[in-house]
Design an enzyme around this catalytic site. Structure first.
Site, PDB file in Angstrom:
ATOM      1  N   HIS A 252      -0.809   0.097  -9.775  1.00  0.00           N
ATOM      2  CA  HIS A 252      -1.497  -0.797  -8.830  1.00  0.00           C
ATOM      3  C   HIS A 252      -2.030  -2.023  -9.582  1.00  0.00           C
ATOM      4  O   HIS A 252      -3.250  -2.266  -9.615  1.00  0.00           O
ATOM      5  CB  HIS A 252      -2.626  -0.063  -8.107  1.00  0.00           C
ATOM      6  CG  HIS A 252      -3.073  -0.772  -6.853  1.00  0.00           C
ATOM      7  ND1 HIS A 252      -3.438  -0.123  -5.706  1.00  0.00           N
ATOM      8  CD2 HIS A 252      -3.221  -2.095  -6.566  1.00  0.00           C
ATOM      9  CE1 HIS A 252      -3.789  -1.004  -4.785  1.00  0.00           C
ATOM     10  NE2 HIS A 252      -3.657  -2.220  -5.289  1.00  0.00           N
TER      11      HIS A 252
ATOM     12  N   ARG B 169       0.848  -1.191   0.000  1.00  0.00           N
ATOM     13  CA  ARG B 169       0.000   0.000   0.000  1.00  0.00           C
ATOM     14  C   ARG B 169       0.889   1.248   0.000  1.00  0.00           C
ATOM     15  O   ARG B 169       1.971   1.260   0.616  1.00  0.00           O
ATOM     16  CB  ARG B 169      -0.893   0.032   1.246  1.00  0.00           C
ATOM     17  CG  ARG B 169      -2.058  -0.945   1.204  1.00  0.00           C
ATOM     18  CD  ARG B 169      -3.105  -0.571   0.157  1.00  0.00           C
ATOM     19  NE  ARG B 169      -4.258  -1.456   0.143  1.00  0.00           N
ATOM     20  CZ  ARG B 169      -4.408  -2.510  -0.664  1.00  0.00           C
ATOM     21  NH1 ARG B 169      -3.453  -2.822  -1.522  1.00  0.00           N
ATOM     22  NH2 ARG B 169      -5.504  -3.225  -0.638  1.00  0.00           N
TER      23      ARG B 169
HETATM   24  P1  NDP Z   1      -1.574 -11.765   4.885  1.00  0.00           P
HETATM   25  O1  NDP Z   1      -2.493 -11.248   5.922  1.00  0.00           O
HETATM   26  O2  NDP Z   1      -1.700 -13.178   4.439  1.00  0.00           O
HETATM   27  O3  NDP Z   1      -0.062 -11.569   5.367  1.00  0.00           O
HETATM   28  C1  NDP Z   1       0.360 -10.421   6.045  1.00  0.00           C
HETATM   29  C2  NDP Z   1       1.784 -10.633   6.542  1.00  0.00           C
HETATM   30  O4  NDP Z   1       2.226  -9.414   7.152  1.00  0.00           O
HETATM   31  C3  NDP Z   1       1.862 -11.708   7.648  1.00  0.00           C
HETATM   32  O5  NDP Z   1       3.053 -12.440   7.524  1.00  0.00           O
HETATM   33  C4  NDP Z   1       1.868 -10.891   8.941  1.00  0.00           C
HETATM   34  O6  NDP Z   1       2.526 -11.486  10.036  1.00  0.00           O
HETATM   35  C5  NDP Z   1       2.673  -9.685   8.471  1.00  0.00           C
HETATM   36  N1  NDP Z   1       2.428  -8.537   9.360  1.00  0.00           N
HETATM   37  C6  NDP Z   1       1.260  -7.897   9.613  1.00  0.00           C
HETATM   38  N2  NDP Z   1       1.446  -6.917  10.533  1.00  0.00           N
HETATM   39  C7  NDP Z   1       2.756  -6.961  10.876  1.00  0.00           C
HETATM   40  C8  NDP Z   1       3.554  -6.229  11.788  1.00  0.00           C
HETATM   41  N3  NDP Z   1       3.044  -5.243  12.542  1.00  0.00           N
HETATM   42  N4  NDP Z   1       4.859  -6.557  11.902  1.00  0.00           N
HETATM   43  C9  NDP Z   1       5.387  -7.559  11.153  1.00  0.00           C
HETATM   44  N5  NDP Z   1       4.685  -8.301  10.264  1.00  0.00           N
HETATM   45  C10 NDP Z   1       3.383  -8.001  10.133  1.00  0.00           C
HETATM   46  O7  NDP Z   1      -1.715 -10.780   3.640  1.00  0.00           O
HETATM   47  P2  NDP Z   1      -1.448 -11.085   2.087  1.00  0.00           P
HETATM   48  O8  NDP Z   1      -0.124 -11.714   1.959  1.00  0.00           O
HETATM   49  O9  NDP Z   1      -2.615 -11.770   1.494  1.00  0.00           O
HETATM   50  O10 NDP Z   1      -1.443  -9.595   1.499  1.00  0.00           O
HETATM   51  C11 NDP Z   1      -0.534  -8.605   1.944  1.00  0.00           C
HETATM   52  C12 NDP Z   1      -0.918  -7.240   1.424  1.00  0.00           C
HETATM   53  O11 NDP Z   1      -0.608  -7.137   0.044  1.00  0.00           O
HETATM   54  C13 NDP Z   1      -2.400  -6.878   1.498  1.00  0.00           C
HETATM   55  O12 NDP Z   1      -2.784  -6.480   2.801  1.00  0.00           O
HETATM   56  C14 NDP Z   1      -2.501  -5.756   0.489  1.00  0.00           C
HETATM   57  O13 NDP Z   1      -2.287  -4.517   1.117  1.00  0.00           O
HETATM   58  C15 NDP Z   1      -1.360  -6.035  -0.491  1.00  0.00           C
HETATM   59  N6  NDP Z   1      -1.854  -6.396  -1.828  1.00  0.00           N
HETATM   60  C16 NDP Z   1      -1.514  -5.598  -2.903  1.00  0.00           C
HETATM   61  C17 NDP Z   1      -1.934  -5.918  -4.163  1.00  0.00           C
HETATM   62  C18 NDP Z   1      -1.533  -5.107  -5.331  1.00  0.00           C
HETATM   63  O14 NDP Z   1      -2.038  -5.316  -6.430  1.00  0.00           O
HETATM   64  N7  NDP Z   1      -0.604  -4.182  -5.196  1.00  0.00           N
HETATM   65  C19 NDP Z   1      -2.778  -7.091  -4.408  1.00  0.00           C
HETATM   66  C20 NDP Z   1      -3.051  -7.868  -3.240  1.00  0.00           C
HETATM   67  C21 NDP Z   1      -2.606  -7.517  -2.000  1.00  0.00           C
HETATM   68  P3  NDP Z   1       1.970 -12.855  10.679  1.00  0.00           P
HETATM   69  O15 NDP Z   1       2.346 -13.918   9.655  1.00  0.00           O
HETATM   70  O16 NDP Z   1       2.721 -12.992  11.936  1.00  0.00           O
HETATM   71  O17 NDP Z   1       0.485 -12.678  10.841  1.00  0.00           O
HETATM   72  C1  OXD Z   2      -5.834  -6.048  -2.977  1.00  0.00           C
HETATM   73  C2  OXD Z   2      -5.394  -5.124  -4.032  1.00  0.00           C
HETATM   74  O1  OXD Z   2      -5.697  -5.735  -1.797  1.00  0.00           O
HETATM   75  O2  OXD Z   2      -5.726  -5.369  -5.212  1.00  0.00           O
HETATM   76  O3  OXD Z   2      -6.325  -7.130  -3.335  1.00  0.00           O
HETATM   77  O4  OXD Z   2      -4.685  -4.157  -3.744  1.00  0.00           O
END
Ligand code: NDP
Ligand code: OXD
Length: 306
Positions: free
Chosen positions: A269, A221
């Site tokens: 994006h 993000r």
């Molecule tokens: P998940 O919820 O599966 O994974 C999130 C990861 O971040 C986990 O490993 C979690 O730790 C870690 N995390 C969260 N908070 C913290 C913190 N405070 N400190 C350290 N680690 C932290 O999410 P996804 O992998 O499915 O997606 C990640 C992000 O990617 C989405 O939230 C979205 O914003 C972005 N995204 C962007 C897209 C794009 O087109 N640009 C498309 C899709 C997603 P833990 O394993 O310990 O819970």
């Molecule tokens: C998502 C994105 O969060 O597309 O899936 O950014």
């Protein structure tokens, strides 16, 4: 069972056709103000009015992985939020990040510029061991990206909130291990959810800890990145470049310096798009499981923010 569809920026017809075919017993409708009550809703950036008019909703299915925008709304306490987990996004994210890492490591950007001048010139091979890639976030997307990078034999590091074990990845966790993780990384990939704990994490203090010649890839993000800090570190030479897919303001304004910065690559994006058929199949499976009282994956912990 009544299911409302309220997704800004998505044509409803093909979604409704797919949803009706997948769940013929449900009554799907496109929400408009004043519409009757629904049991569940499929949403992307819904207006607050939608939430306020549907106090009986049980579940919000977000047709994306990130729920930061949704959690900014006033939601009733008992409303469960479900996000997409993978649904075809993980492999896209792996393609995007591997492409960006390899383009930088193999200097394909330099070859592109050479080819534009009809210049036949070789770059000296670089050592893979000198390009450790650090992944902020080892969730559904981060762990898939880690696996893909490891296939190319890059040293891979990962950082998460709680301890994780991922094959071929040196794992770090928690605020206490962030500095060690950053110091072990040269390329930094952000795949964190945007929460109060992670906003602005790509700031000067953290980016300055990357190994010299650092490279930043933000596919999570725009709110993770302090844009002015990145520009300063690029211009000072501590960072070699950045590939950015997400921005504080989207679309990225025409006058934004990222568009024309020689060390910055911008995409709109698009690193991992929501795929309609995969998303419909996943949501239909989850609705079926919920109606049978079975557990589902992708339930958002609203207190934690992801
Ligand atoms: P998940 O919820 O599966 O994974 C999130 C990861 O971040 C986990 O490993 C979690 O730790 C870690 N995390 C969260 N908070 C913290 C913190 N405070 N400190 C350290 N680690 C932290 O999410 P996804 O992998 O499915 O997606 C990640 C992000 O990617 C989405 O939230 C979205 O914003 C972005 N995204 C962007 C897209 C794009 O087109 N640009 C498309 C899709 C997603 P833990 O394993 O310990 O819970
Ligand atoms: C998502 C994105 O969060 O597309 O899936 O950014």
């Amino acid at each position: 069972m009544r299911i409302a569809f309220c997704c800004t920026d998505h044509k409803p017809e093909p979604w409704l056709a797919g949803l009706r075919a997948a769940l013929p017993e449900a009554d799907f409708f496109v929400w408009t103000p004043g519409a009757p009550a629904a049991d569940h809703a499929i949403v992307w950036s819904p207006p607050q009015q939608f939430i306020d008019e549907q106090p009986g909703l049980r579940t919000l299915f977000n047709i994306g992985a990130g729920v930061d925008a949704l959690l900014k709304l006033r939601l009733p306490p008992g409303l469960q939020v479900v996000r997409l987990d993978d649904a075809g996004m993980a492999v896209q994210m792996a393609e995007y990040v591997c492409h960006a890492v390899i383009r930088h490591f193999r200097e394909f950007d330099v070859y592109e510029a050479d080819a534009a001048q009809a210049r036949w010139s070789f770059r000296k091979p670089r050592a893979r061991a000198e390009f450790p890639v650090g992944l902020l976030g080892l969730g559904v997307l981060g762990s898939r990206v880690a696996q893909a990078l490891a296939q190319f034999e890059f040293p891979v590091k990962g950082w998460s909130r709680t301890p994780r074990v991922v094959d071929g990845v040196e794992c770090f966790h928690g605020a206490g291990q962030l500095d060690a993780f950053l110091a072990a990384s040269r390329v930094l990939v952000c795949l964190l959810p945007l929460t109060p704990d992670t906003a602005g994490i790509l700031n000067r203090a953290h980016l300055a800890r990357l190994q010299p010649g650092g490279y930043v890839i933000n596919v999570a993000r725009g709110g993770h990145l302090v844009e002015e800090d990145l520009l300063a570190l690029l211009d000072e030479g501590h960072l070699a470049g950045a590939t950015l897919d997400v921005f504080r303001q989207e679309p990225l304004p025409l006058e934004h310096p990222f568009w024309r910065h020689p060390k910055v690559t911008v995409t709109p994006h698009t690193s991992a798009r929501t795929l309609r058929d995969e998303s419909i199949a996943q949501i239909a499976r989850k609705i079926g499981a919920l109606s049978r009282g079975e557990p589902i994956a992708g339930l958002v912990d609203r207190g934690r923010g992801y």
